[in-house]
Write an enzyme that holds these catalytic residues in place. Structure first.
Site, short mmCIF file in Angstrom:
data_model
loop_
_atom_site.label_atom_id
_atom_site.label_comp_id
_atom_site.label_asym_id
_atom_site.label_seq_id
_atom_site.Cartn_x
_atom_site.Cartn_y
_atom_site.Cartn_z
N HIS A 79 36.11 7.29 37.08
CA HIS A 79 34.90 7.46 37.29
C HIS A 79 34.47 8.88 37.05
CE1 HIS A 79 31.04 7.59 39.80
NE2 HIS A 79 31.21 6.36 39.92
N ASP A 83 41.65 8.51 44.28
CA ASP A 83 40.14 8.18 44.39
C ASP A 83 40.45 6.60 45.06
OD1 ASP A 83 37.84 6.84 44.20
OD2 ASP A 83 37.31 7.77 42.38
N GLN A 125 37.17 2.29 45.23
CA GLN A 125 37.07 0.79 45.16
C GLN A 125 38.55 0.00 45.76
OE1 GLN A 125 34.49 -0.74 44.25
NE2 GLN A 125 33.35 0.98 43.19
N LYS A 142 30.74 1.54 50.63
CA LYS A 142 31.28 0.62 49.45
C LYS A 142 32.38 -0.34 50.49
CE LYS A 142 31.33 3.52 45.37
NZ LYS A 142 30.47 2.70 44.54
N CYS A 165 29.42 4.97 35.17
CA CYS A 165 29.88 6.12 35.55
C CYS A 165 31.27 6.42 35.10
CB CYS A 165 29.78 6.57 36.86
SG CYS A 165 28.04 6.53 37.64
N1 PLP Z 1 35.18 6.50 42.31
C1 PLP Z 1 34.92 5.29 42.19
C2 PLP Z 1 36.22 4.39 41.49
C3 PLP Z 1 33.77 4.37 42.09
O1 PLP Z 1 33.66 3.35 41.71
C4 PLP Z 1 32.84 5.34 42.73
C5 PLP Z 1 31.49 4.75 42.91
O2 PLP Z 1 30.98 3.78 42.31
C6 PLP Z 1 32.86 6.63 43.12
C7 PLP Z 1 34.05 7.25 42.78
C8 PLP Z 1 31.69 7.49 43.52
O3 PLP Z 1 31.48 6.88 44.87
P1 PLP Z 1 30.07 7.64 45.45
O4 PLP Z 1 29.03 7.56 44.68
O5 PLP Z 1 30.10 6.93 46.62
O6 PLP Z 1 30.40 9.05 45.58
#
Ligand code: PLP
Length: 409
Positions: A123, A200, A203, A226, A365
């Protein structure tokens, strides 16, 4: 015990909404999950019964709010299988958690020529903070490639790791492909060359049991919104001994021990990383989300969602012109990504909305991943505990209707 999504749905007020004359079919849980009554009530209760600032007052309300806030820190540690609350830093979201590491650890410990190893399926929030560091400090970024079916190509891992590698930072579950990465193996390989490892978990945490003791990583990041919790709060977990060596990133009230007109000293971690008034009501919501998910059982959540993803892959295969992205077999979690040529994903999502279906369209993203997949955008349907197999059937029907509308066979 198996989940009963039909019963659970009654706990989500928004799921009784209609979009025009159609019931809402919410297939965008990877962007943000819907919130159960337990989470909404916990936040309302805080505002109605306990609202006060934390860590400041010597009066009953503030003491209660502080005890609740610090109690949620302990709850997060137990939920993640972390040894104690000292490594739990409350941040706004996963993005802030990774930025915190890039600033407070990266800027202190990395120098020109040091390497940070990422992957092709990250991401943007696990790419862009490292781009700034590369530009500012001359840190070299490398990437683990992915295979054509959307898994990490770990045959390249040993060649990419070396004495210059200082950090490996990778996604636990891909928000695009649904791939569940073997993070334990990557952490072990990173540690063999003396590098730290950041995972990270944005998900992963909502969809499967996460045990930091088993994963063995040094940093883990996720967002409450999430995982059925509120927006505005997330967590960076870091090994306490690493956190202790990091300098503050944003500073001000709460972070300090003592302030003179010309200098200040800082509190211990995690408090030195939580400047200003924190998201207290959101912490109450996060605590309620953890209790709620724990009561459901993450094993049951994982089994329910794996069945949904399998069902989606099977049913979507019936659509002419469909291209699916990601592994055609497990382990997968939460999301399926696809295109139905020649309809652009944005047009598809707009047409699906007419039928009350909420899906995401775009690059999710993850523009470098889109490039690797040979596309600029895909549609994505993503699932949660409340998703019914019949909603996936509605998705397929609606895609077929859209194809007819566009004159495609
Ligand atoms: N990392 C992953 C794998 C994500 O799917 C997302 C959001 O969709 C993020 C990071 C970023 O999350 P946030 O927008 O809550 O900071």
């Amino acid at each position: 015990m198996a989940l009963d999504p039909s019963r659970l749905r009654a706990e989500f007020p928004i799921l009784s909404r209609r979009i025009g004359d159609r019931p809402l079919v919410y297939l965008d849980t990877a962007a943000t999950s819907q919130k159960p009554r337990a989470v909404i009530d916990a936040m309302t209760r805080y505002y109605e019964q306990m609202n006060a600032n934390v860590h400041r007052g010597a009066y009953r309300l503030s003491e209660e709010a502080t005890a609740m806030y610090e109690g949620v820190r302990e709850k997060v540690a137990r939920f993640l299988g972390a040894p104690g609350p000292e490594g739990v830093v409350f941040v706004r979201n996963t993005t802030e958690a990774i930025n915190l590491v890039a600033h407070a650890w990266g800027r202190k410990f990395l120098k020109a020529g040091d390497e940070v190893l990422l992957t092709e399926m990250e991401h943007h929030s696990n790419l862009v903070p490292w781009h700034l560091l590369a530009k500012e400090r001359g840190v070299v970024l490398r990437h683990i490639p992915i295979t054509d079916d959307g898994r990490l190509d770990l045959s390249r891992l040993d060649a990419l790791l070396g004495s210059r590698t200082k950090l490996v930072s990778l996604v636990h579950v891909s928000n695009v492909l649904g791939t569940v990465n073997p993070v334990e193996d990557v952490v072990r390989a990173a540690h063999r060359v003396g590098a730290l490892c950041l995972v990270d978990g944005a998900q992963a945490v909502p969809h499967r049991p996460v045990d930091l003791a088993a994963i063995g990583c040094d940093f883990y990041a996720f967002s409450a919104h999430k995982m059925y919790g509120p927006t505005g709060i997330g967590v960076l977990w870091a090994r306490p001994e690493i956190l202790a060596g990091m300098d503050p990133f944003m500073v001000g009230g709460e972070t300090i021990l003592e302030v003179r007109l010309d200098r200040s000293t800082f509190r211990e971690a995690p408090y030195r990383f939580e400047p200003g008034t924190p998201a207290v009501a959101e912490a109450a919501g996060l605590g309620a989300a953890i209790d709620w998910l724990t009561a459901l059982g993450l094993d049951a959540v994982e089994a329910h969602e794996t069945a949904l993803v399998d069902h989606a892959w099977r049913r979507l295969a019936e659509v002419p012109g469909i291209r699916m992205y990601g592994p055609s077999s497990g382990p997968r979690a939460g999301a399926v990504c696809f295109t139905t040529d020649p309809i652009h994903p944005h047009d598809l999502a707009t047409c699906l909305d007419q039928d009350g279906l909420a899906v995401r369209a775009g690059h999710h993203c993850a523009q470098p991943l889109m490039t690797r997949l040979g596309t600029v955008a895909t549609a994505r349907a993503s699932f949660g505990v409340y998703t019914l197999p019949s909603e996936i059937d509605l998705l397929v029907d609606s895609i077929l209707r859209t194809r007819e509308f566009f004159g495609c066979r």
